[in-house]
Write an enzyme that holds these catalytic residues in place. Structure first.
Site, short mmCIF file in Angstrom:
data_model
loop_
_atom_site.label_atom_id
_atom_site.label_comp_id
_atom_site.label_asym_id
_atom_site.label_seq_id
_atom_site.Cartn_x
_atom_site.Cartn_y
_atom_site.Cartn_z
N PHE A 101 34.57 44.22 48.75
CA PHE A 101 33.61 43.18 49.12
C PHE A 101 33.31 43.22 50.62
O PHE A 101 32.14 43.21 51.03
CB PHE A 101 34.16 41.82 48.72
CG PHE A 101 33.32 40.66 49.14
CD1 PHE A 101 32.14 40.36 48.47
CD2 PHE A 101 33.69 39.86 50.22
CE1 PHE A 101 31.35 39.28 48.86
CE2 PHE A 101 32.91 38.78 50.61
CZ PHE A 101 31.73 38.50 49.93
N HIS A 102 34.34 43.26 51.44
CA HIS A 102 34.16 43.19 52.88
C HIS A 102 33.43 44.41 53.44
O HIS A 102 32.72 44.31 54.44
CB HIS A 102 35.51 43.01 53.58
CG HIS A 102 36.03 41.61 53.51
ND1 HIS A 102 36.12 40.78 54.60
CD2 HIS A 102 36.48 40.88 52.45
CE1 HIS A 102 36.60 39.61 54.23
NE2 HIS A 102 36.84 39.65 52.92
N ASP A 103 33.61 45.56 52.81
CA ASP A 103 32.90 46.75 53.26
C ASP A 103 31.45 46.73 52.81
O ASP A 103 30.53 46.97 53.60
CB ASP A 103 33.59 48.01 52.74
CG ASP A 103 32.95 49.29 53.27
OD1 ASP A 103 32.79 49.40 54.49
OD2 ASP A 103 32.59 50.15 52.46
N ILE B 65 46.10 37.54 36.58
CA ILE B 65 45.27 37.66 35.38
C ILE B 65 43.82 37.35 35.75
O ILE B 65 43.53 36.34 36.39
CB ILE B 65 45.75 36.70 34.28
CG1 ILE B 65 47.19 37.02 33.90
CG2 ILE B 65 44.85 36.80 33.05
CD1 ILE B 65 47.83 35.99 33.00
N SER C 271 39.93 34.79 41.21
CA SER C 271 40.83 34.58 40.08
C SER C 271 42.06 35.50 40.18
O SER C 271 43.09 35.24 39.55
CB SER C 271 40.11 34.84 38.75
OG SER C 271 39.96 36.21 38.49
N THR D 162 46.91 31.52 37.72
CA THR D 162 47.16 32.82 37.09
C THR D 162 46.64 33.95 37.97
O THR D 162 45.72 34.67 37.59
CB THR D 162 46.48 32.88 35.71
OG1 THR D 162 45.08 32.56 35.88
CG2 THR D 162 47.10 31.89 34.75
#
Length: 362
Positions: free
Chosen positions: A70-72, A219, A197, A216
């Protein structure tokens, strides 16, 4: 007559070729069948990541690799520039790690970096980051198998600052950032909720590492969309910029951006729509993450090597639930169009969700 028969056979064969039914495939050394033989060189990389970086677990290393994707990739703008999914965050880390939004990425690069260098003769930094992210998801129960393409050129420069959304951004700011890159509101909520998540906070609460965002964290499920909707209480944040942060379930922490996305009129019904819709969440998230991996790239110039990504782990955890002692009255209803889905409550007693073990703790 013989010529006519041969011509007829050719005409009959053409639809097969056009429909992709007649293809030449390569069998790699481990038996994997790929459409392009160039993909075979990635199989040892995938094996190394699975066994030696992620160790077959949806843990801190896998969470970090997904965060790096995501950050790249998102650090690109139609007006400010940037290379998108090009690996600049690794190559030009001396610059990009000074950006406030990339706080904590140094720890991720410390873990992932040796593997990137080890396999630098096989793939570029941009390809490696996207491959590691795709493989990291296959360590998590319920996560989708994301497509992977290879052939990104090396990065040319560091990404501009202020392009990575931050946990304390407004909903309008987040939607504008994603929207200018072609992401819908549903894709935006799926990417953020799905990523969180299987994630935790390292730099939000003082002296605390690996605090899960939901009950969780190992998961990939829709529990995040329930836990964020619960009424929370404030706890001290890390520093004057962040101030206080929320918690609703003992041992977890809630990002302000998640809180706002779950309650803003423009996104609250989308957020709620993912509750116990595991297949929908996985599909929208998987497609959006692949779209993100193409930011700054020309897909027609890349090789589809999706066959080397391990099979996804089928979801087997069960539906999202309310914490012990809580009922639907504890849900902070925000979507005006429909009631919150009916949920069962976990049996007691109330316990604290354990912190995510850090990679250097194991």
């Amino acid at each position: 007559m013989a010529f006519k028969r041969s011509l007829s056979a050719l005409v009959l064969a053409l639809p097969l070729l056009a429909n992709g039914l007649v293809t030449r495939r390569t069998i790699c050394a481990d038996g994997t069948s790929v459409a392009n033989g160039a993909c075979c060189k990635l199989i040892p990389v995938v094996k190394d990541l699975t066994e030696n970086l992620f160790e077959g677990e949806c843990g801190d290393a896998a969470h970090g690799a997904l965060r790096l994707v995501f950050h790249d990739a998102i650090a690109i703008s139609p007006t400010l520039g940037g290379g998108g999914a090009d690996g600049s965050i690794a190559v030009f880390n001396a610059t990009e790690l000074t950006f406030h939004a990339n706080t904590g990425i140094d720890d991720v690069l410390d873990a992932v970096g040796p593997f990137l260098l080890k396999h630098s003769d096989v793939m570029t930094p941009g390809d490696f980051i996207q491959l590691a992210g795709a493989v990291s998801l296959t360590q998590c129960n319920g996560a989708p198998r994301v497509k992977f393409v290879m052939g990104r050129p090396p990065p040319k420069a560091a990404a501009p600052n202020l392009l990575v959304p931050e946990p304390f951004d407004s909903v309008a700011t987040i939607l504008q950032r994603f929207g200018e890159l072609g992401f819908t509101k549903e894709e935006t909520v799926a990417v953020i909720g799905g990523s969180h998540s299987v994630a935790g906070a390292d730099d939000i609460v003082p002296n605390e590492q690996g605090i899960p965002f939901d009950q969780t964290p190992s998961i990939f499920d829709t529990q995040i969309f329930v836990d964020v909707q619960l009424r929370g209480t404030m706890i001290p944040g890390n520093g004057t910029t962040e101030g206080e942060v929320e918690t609703a379930v003992p041992g977890t922490v809630r990002l302000q951006s998640d809180h706002l996305l779950a309650r803003d009129a423009s996104t609250s019904c989308i957020w709620q729509s993912f509750v116990n819709q595991q297949s929908k969440m996985a599909q929208v998230f998987g497609e959006a993450i692949f779209k993100m991996s193409l930011l700054g790239q020309t897909q027609s110039k890349l090789i589809d090597c999706s066959e080397v990504i391990p099979r996804a782990i089928p979801f087997s955890h069960g539906p999202a639930t309310l914490p012990p002692g809580q009922t639907l009255k504890d849900i902070e209803q925000a979507c005006a169009a429909s009631p919150f889905p009916t949920l069962s409550t976990q049996p007691g007693p109330v316990t604290s969700v354990p912190a995510i073990p850090q990679a250097d703790d194991s």
